[in-house]
Design a protein around this motif. Structure first.
Motif, short mmCIF file in Angstrom:
data_model
loop_
_atom_site.label_atom_id
_atom_site.label_comp_id
_atom_site.label_asym_id
_atom_site.label_seq_id
_atom_site.Cartn_x
_atom_site.Cartn_y
_atom_site.Cartn_z
N PRO A 195 0.82 -1.22 0.00
CA PRO A 195 0.00 0.00 0.00
C PRO A 195 0.85 1.26 0.00
O PRO A 195 1.86 1.36 0.70
N GLY A 196 0.44 2.20 -0.85
CA GLY A 196 1.16 3.45 -0.99
C GLY A 196 2.34 3.35 -1.93
O GLY A 196 2.94 4.37 -2.29
N GLU A 197 2.70 2.14 -2.35
CA GLU A 197 3.85 1.95 -3.23
C GLU A 197 3.44 1.33 -4.57
O GLU A 197 3.37 2.00 -5.57
N TYR A 198 3.19 0.00 -4.57
CA TYR A 198 2.89 -0.68 -5.83
C TYR A 198 1.98 -1.89 -5.59
O TYR A 198 1.86 -2.40 -4.49
N CYS A 199 1.38 -2.33 -6.68
CA CYS A 199 0.71 -3.63 -6.74
C CYS A 199 1.30 -4.38 -7.93
O CYS A 199 1.75 -3.76 -8.89
N ALA A 200 1.29 -5.71 -7.85
CA ALA A 200 1.80 -6.56 -8.92
C ALA A 200 0.65 -7.41 -9.46
O ALA A 200 0.01 -8.15 -8.71
N LEU A 201 0.39 -7.27 -10.74
CA LEU A 201 -0.72 -7.95 -11.41
C LEU A 201 -0.36 -9.40 -11.70
O LEU A 201 0.74 -9.69 -12.17
N GLY A 202 -1.29 -10.30 -11.43
CA GLY A 202 -1.06 -11.70 -11.71
C GLY A 202 -2.30 -12.42 -12.21
O GLY A 202 -3.40 -11.88 -12.20
N ASN A 203 -2.09 -13.64 -12.64
CA ASN A 203 -3.15 -14.54 -13.12
C ASN A 203 -4.03 -13.93 -14.20
O ASN A 203 -5.20 -14.29 -14.33
N LEU A 204 -3.49 -13.02 -14.99
CA LEU A 204 -4.29 -12.43 -16.07
C LEU A 204 -4.55 -13.49 -17.13
O LEU A 204 -3.61 -14.05 -17.71
N MET A 205 -5.82 -13.79 -17.34
CA MET A 205 -6.20 -14.78 -18.35
C MET A 205 -7.52 -14.38 -19.00
O MET A 205 -8.38 -13.79 -18.35
N VAL A 206 -7.64 -14.70 -20.28
CA VAL A 206 -8.82 -14.36 -21.06
C VAL A 206 -9.37 -15.64 -21.68
O VAL A 206 -8.62 -16.47 -22.19
N ALA A 207 -10.69 -15.78 -21.64
CA ALA A 207 -11.35 -16.95 -22.25
C ALA A 207 -11.02 -16.99 -23.74
O ALA A 207 -10.98 -15.95 -24.40
N PRO A 208 -10.81 -18.18 -24.29
CA PRO A 208 -10.46 -18.29 -25.71
C PRO A 208 -11.46 -17.59 -26.63
O PRO A 208 -11.07 -16.93 -27.59
N TRP A 209 -12.74 -17.71 -26.34
CA TRP A 209 -13.77 -17.11 -27.20
C TRP A 209 -13.79 -15.58 -27.11
O TRP A 209 -14.38 -14.92 -27.98
N ALA A 210 -13.14 -15.01 -26.09
CA ALA A 210 -13.18 -13.56 -25.87
C ALA A 210 -11.88 -12.87 -26.25
O ALA A 210 -11.76 -11.65 -26.08
N ARG A 211 -10.93 -13.59 -26.79
CA ARG A 211 -9.63 -13.00 -27.11
C ARG A 211 -9.70 -12.10 -28.34
O ARG A 211 -10.61 -12.21 -29.16
N GLN A 212 -8.71 -11.23 -28.45
CA GLN A 212 -8.59 -10.30 -29.58
C GLN A 212 -9.74 -9.30 -29.64
O GLN A 212 -10.11 -8.85 -30.72
N ARG A 213 -10.31 -8.96 -28.49
CA ARG A 213 -11.41 -8.00 -28.42
C ARG A 213 -11.10 -6.82 -27.52
O ARG A 213 -12.00 -6.05 -27.21
N GLY A 214 -9.87 -6.73 -27.03
CA GLY A 214 -9.51 -5.62 -26.16
C GLY A 214 -9.87 -5.82 -24.69
O GLY A 214 -9.74 -4.90 -23.89
#
Length: 162
Positions: free
Chosen positions: A75-94
């Motif tokens: 808190p007050g410094e940074y967060c680290a993003l993880g487990n970012l995943m997109v469903a195959p049917w929803a990819r390439q849509r931004g």
């Protein structure tokens, strides 16, 4: 894809059976959850969610479309993003870009973070193209091993949050 077409909410236990279907191979799973074993199952993801913060689900047409969380927050410094995943049917849509923007907002507003950090393996072309486009700058390169024990590079990126 217009943000108005998307909804988001905290991920719940009932969402996990859908989310674990997002990675389509051991390679994809490694990119979004390097410590997991293929195939991803509900217990592995539930354990990760219990240890992490702000597990967030994006819905498109009321269907689970993308997921991410923070594996570390100072808190007050940074967060680290993880487990970012997109469903195959929803990819390439931004949707990944939308979710990263949402997580930036969460880091700023809920954790007063001044920086969001993301890491991306050298073989993950989609991520390597996405993060710089969203304003992330590389700051470190770390040697790791992939799921087959091969040497890979983990590129660490950061972005100042205003």
């Amino acid at each position: 894809m217009p943000a108005s077409d998307l909804q988001h909410r905290p991920a719940e236990a009932a969402d996990l059976p859908a989310i674990v279907q997002f990675p389509q191979s051991a390679e994809e799973l490694f990119y979004c959850f390097p410590r997991a074993r293929w195939p991803l199952d509900v217990s592995q993801l539930a354990s990760a969610m219990a240890e992490r913060q702000d597990s967030t689900l994006i819905l498109l047409d009321r269907r689970p479309a993308a997921f991410a969380n923070f594996y570390q927050c100072q808190p007050g410094e940074y967060c680290a993003l993880g487990n970012l995943m997109v469903a195959p049917w929803a990819r390439q849509r931004g949707i990944a870009a939308h979710l990263v923007g949402l997580m930036e907002q969460r880091a700023r507003e809920q954790h007063q973070a001044r920086e969001l950090r993301v890491s991306c393996f050298n073989g993950n072309s989609a991520g390597l193209l996405l993060y710089p486009r969203l304003g992330y700058q590389p700051y470190a390169l770390v040697e790791r091993q992939d799921w087959l024990g091969r040497r890979v590079a983990l590129i660490q990126f950061s972005k100042a949050l205003s």
